[in-house]
Design a protein around this motif. Structure first.
Motif, PDB file in Angstrom:
ATOM      1  N   ALA A 226      -5.639   2.147  -4.206  1.00 31.27           N
ATOM      2  CA  ALA A 226      -6.083   1.187  -5.143  1.00 31.27           C
ATOM      3  C   ALA A 226      -7.630   0.982  -5.611  1.00 31.27           C
ATOM      4  CB  ALA A 226      -5.831  -0.263  -4.515  1.00 31.27           C
ATOM      5  N   CYS A 227      -7.954   0.501  -6.685  1.00 24.48           N
ATOM      6  CA  CYS A 227      -9.322   0.391  -6.890  1.00 24.48           C
ATOM      7  C   CYS A 227      -9.416  -0.907  -7.723  1.00 24.48           C
ATOM      8  CB  CYS A 227     -10.038   1.274  -7.948  1.00 24.48           C
ATOM      9  SG  CYS A 227      -9.114   1.746  -9.328  1.00 24.48           S
ATOM     10  N   ALA A 228     -10.609  -1.754  -7.327  1.00 25.78           N
ATOM     11  CA  ALA A 228     -10.411  -3.129  -7.896  1.00 25.78           C
ATOM     12  C   ALA A 228     -11.852  -3.559  -8.641  1.00 25.78           C
ATOM     13  CB  ALA A 228     -10.301  -4.147  -6.823  1.00 25.78           C
ATOM     14  N   SER A 229     -11.826  -4.530  -9.549  1.00 27.26           N
ATOM     15  CA  SER A 229     -13.076  -4.900 -10.165  1.00 27.26           C
ATOM     16  C   SER A 229     -13.894  -5.471  -9.226  1.00 27.26           C
ATOM     17  CB  SER A 229     -12.546  -5.925 -11.341  1.00 27.26           C
ATOM     18  OG  SER A 229     -11.772  -6.952 -10.624  1.00 27.26           O
ATOM     19  N   ARG A 231     -14.143  -6.495  -4.876  1.00 27.89           N
ATOM     20  CA  ARG A 231     -13.586  -6.407  -3.619  1.00 27.89           C
ATOM     21  C   ARG A 231     -12.859  -7.919  -3.361  1.00 27.89           C
ATOM     22  NH1 ARG A 231     -14.737  -2.394   0.393  1.00 27.89           N
ATOM     23  NH2 ARG A 231     -16.232  -0.771  -0.372  1.00 27.89           N
ATOM     24  N   TYR A 246      -6.909 -12.151  -4.309  1.00 25.47           N
ATOM     25  CA  TYR A 246      -6.916 -10.914  -4.837  1.00 25.47           C
ATOM     26  C   TYR A 246      -7.751 -10.612  -6.104  1.00 25.47           C
ATOM     27  CZ  TYR A 246      -2.517 -10.556  -2.479  1.00 25.47           C
ATOM     28  OH  TYR A 246      -1.690 -10.681  -1.403  1.00 25.47           O
ATOM     29  N   PRO A 247      -8.206  -9.504  -6.341  1.00 26.02           N
ATOM     30  CA  PRO A 247      -9.467  -9.051  -7.261  1.00 26.02           C
ATOM     31  C   PRO A 247      -8.926  -9.564  -8.677  1.00 26.02           C
ATOM     32  CG  PRO A 247      -8.301  -7.151  -6.742  1.00 26.02           C
ATOM     33  CD  PRO A 247      -7.616  -8.186  -6.031  1.00 26.02           C
ATOM     34  N   SER A 250      -7.134  -4.820 -11.195  1.00 23.23           N
ATOM     35  CA  SER A 250      -6.965  -3.568 -10.262  1.00 23.23           C
ATOM     36  C   SER A 250      -6.254  -2.450 -10.678  1.00 23.23           C
ATOM     37  CB  SER A 250      -6.558  -4.397  -8.834  1.00 23.23           C
ATOM     38  OG  SER A 250      -4.985  -4.586  -9.238  1.00 23.23           O
ATOM     39  N   TYR A 270      -1.576  -1.437 -13.843  1.00 24.12           N
ATOM     40  CA  TYR A 270      -2.970  -1.864 -14.173  1.00 24.12           C
ATOM     41  C   TYR A 270      -2.582  -3.516 -14.387  1.00 24.12           C
ATOM     42  CZ  TYR A 270      -3.060   2.917 -15.847  1.00 24.12           C
ATOM     43  OH  TYR A 270      -3.093   4.416 -15.789  1.00 24.12           O
ATOM     44  N   ASN A 373      -0.305  -4.003  -2.755  1.00 23.26           N
ATOM     45  CA  ASN A 373      -1.333  -5.253  -2.103  1.00 23.26           C
ATOM     46  C   ASN A 373      -2.204  -4.726  -0.865  1.00 23.26           C
ATOM     47  OD1 ASN A 373      -1.402  -6.965  -4.457  1.00 23.26           O
ATOM     48  ND2 ASN A 373       0.307  -8.154  -3.521  1.00 23.26           N
ATOM     49  N   MET A 376      -4.894  -2.525  -2.035  1.00 26.46           N
ATOM     50  CA  MET A 376      -6.049  -3.388  -2.476  1.00 26.46           C
ATOM     51  C   MET A 376      -6.826  -4.160  -1.262  1.00 26.46           C
ATOM     52  SD  MET A 376      -4.620  -5.880  -5.674  1.00 26.46           S
ATOM     53  CE  MET A 376      -3.173  -4.996  -6.620  1.00 26.46           C
ATOM     54  N   PRO A 379      -9.037  -0.601  -0.037  1.00 30.03           N
ATOM     55  CA  PRO A 379      -9.168   0.164  -1.368  1.00 30.03           C
ATOM     56  C   PRO A 379     -10.061   1.420  -1.079  1.00 30.03           C
ATOM     57  CG  PRO A 379     -10.706  -1.753  -1.384  1.00 30.03           C
ATOM     58  CD  PRO A 379     -10.043  -1.842  -0.144  1.00 30.03           C
TER      59      PRO A 379
END
Length: 412
Positions: A226-229, A231, A246-247, A250, A270, A373, A376, A379
């Motif tokens: 996962a990558c997120a806008s 943390r 949550y972000p 993501s 997405y 999750n 996330m 990540p």
């Protein structure tokens, strides 16, 4: 019963079922009042445990609470031999999903998860076309949603307003860690909070990834990333008990092994306004999916796009759809489609065909969804997953999130 549970109950009543009891921790919430008024002869409760202990004549139960109390309520009902309909996502954690699946099997009750798209026509067409080889072997798929439509990437509120009259805040918390009441959690925005929900992914992936899970015959992924806008918010966000929301947006990347004659496949998720690349085959000006999201299947011989719930599947471009000779329908259809999701569960309770999204199917599907999750929460790394044993094999710290502890006094 003040939100989605009211709708589920209403459809059961329309189908002719006798609603004997209703339970909600917030008796003054407008939706709860409406549900209570719709069923004046039903006994009213705040605590589902007392309801189940008192009402020995209950045959089946709908669980449509916030995610963090799905499992404790459903498990008690299952152990008492009652059939259960549980809203999506089935559970908040991987462990809970596995436990409910195994319990339903052990106690031989009829089950259904509330991902109504699974009863629709679109998902069945997708399965039949992909199994027919319409786009060849599928090695990649992309899914997206318009969620979240609530605030994420935020910290815990510092104010502590009084609990609304008629609400039992301690019961609302249930197995979640104790914290003061705040309208940032109830009645709508609880999905954003790690202790209560699963963010955009858990809210919509049981709908949007459902066609991929069925058509591609998926079970457990072998890795997730996962990558997120942003943390996860909250100081010490990477430790159990101190992560918050949550972000804002993501991307989650799943990899599944080869299955039978189907090759290894990568599924990409997405949310928060992020989208996959627009396919070259899609006509200019044509929308990807629909207002709630959609999915794109990429095969060796073509592409299929659909909307949320697997609705309106089409080969792209439209010229390929028009030229495609559709196979005969091979999957059983649910009367009334997505509107018949509750009724098909009722019919299964009475000895009819198995419900379309019973826990044997929706349990592993939910495990996959909520495992995203975990990525996330940990990540920017590829986490390798051993599905049978419910553990990451290359990151022991991430395993702490598979089965986080319940608050004292709550168990399965």
């Amino acid at each position: 019963v003040g939100g989605m549970g009211g709708s589920n109950t209403r459809r059961c009543a329309v189908a002719g079922e006798n609603i004997v009891a209703l339970c909600d921790v917030d008796e003054k919430y407008s939706g709860t009042i409406k549900a209570f008024n719709e069923h004046p002869n039903a006994k009213k409760y705040k605590d589902f445990r007392k309801m189940l202990e008192d009402m020995k004549n209950i045959d089946a139960v709908i669980v449509a609470t916030p995610d963090h109390t799905h499992t404790v309520a459903a498990m008690m009902a299952i152990k008492m031999g009652k059939h259960v309909y549980v809203q999506k996502p089935l559970t908040r954690t991987v462990y809970e999903a596995r436990m409910l699946t195994e319990a339903a099997r052990k106690y031989k009750v009829v089950t259904q998860m509330g991902n109504q798209g699974h009863s629709g026509e679109g998902i069945r067409l997708l399965c039949e076309w992909i199994w027919d080889g319409a786009i060849g072997p599928v090695r990649e798929a992309h899914a997206w949603t318009n969620r979240p439509v609530w605030a994420q990437g935020i910290d815990r509120p510092k104010d502590t307003p009084p609990v609304p009259e008629g609400m039992d805040w301690d019961l609302w918390l249930g197995p979640a860690p104790e914290r003061p009441y705040n309208p940032a959690y109830h009645p709508f925005a609880w999905r954003a909070w790690v202790d209560f929900g699963g963010g955009a992914l858990a809210d919509m992936a049981c709908h949007i990834l459902d066609p991929a899970f069925w058509a591609l015959k998926l079970k457990y992924p072998i890795s997730v990333e996962a990558c997120a806008s942003t943390r996860m918010s909250g100081e010490g966000w990477g430790k159990v008990g101190v992560r918050e929301t949550y972000p804002q947006a993501s991307i989650v990347r799943y990899k599944f092994p080869a299955r039978g004659n189907m090759p290894e496949v990568k599924i990409n998720w997405y949310d928060g306004g992020l989208m996959p690349a627009r396919p070259e085959e899609l006509e200019p000006g044509r929308m990807m999916g629909d207002d709630d999201g959609g999915m794109l299947f990429i095969g060796d011989k073509g592409k299929i796009m659909c909307g949320c719930y697997g609705s309106n599947p089409r080969l792209i471009p439209e010229s390929k759809m028009e030229a495609y000779k559709r196979p005969a329908k091979s999957l059983p259809r649910i009367k009334d489609g997505i509107d018949g999701h509750e009724k098909s569960w009722i019919e299964a309770c009475k000895g009819g065909p198995a419900a379309s999204s019973n826990f044997e199917y929706s349990g592993p599907c939910t495990e996959t969804v909520v495992m995203g999750n975990l990525a996330m929460l940990n990540p920017y790394k590829v986490l390798e997953w051993d599905g049978e044993n419910m553990k990451f094999t290359n990151d022991e710290a991430a395993n702490a999130f598979v089965n986080p502890p319940y608050r004292t006094g709550w168990t399965l």
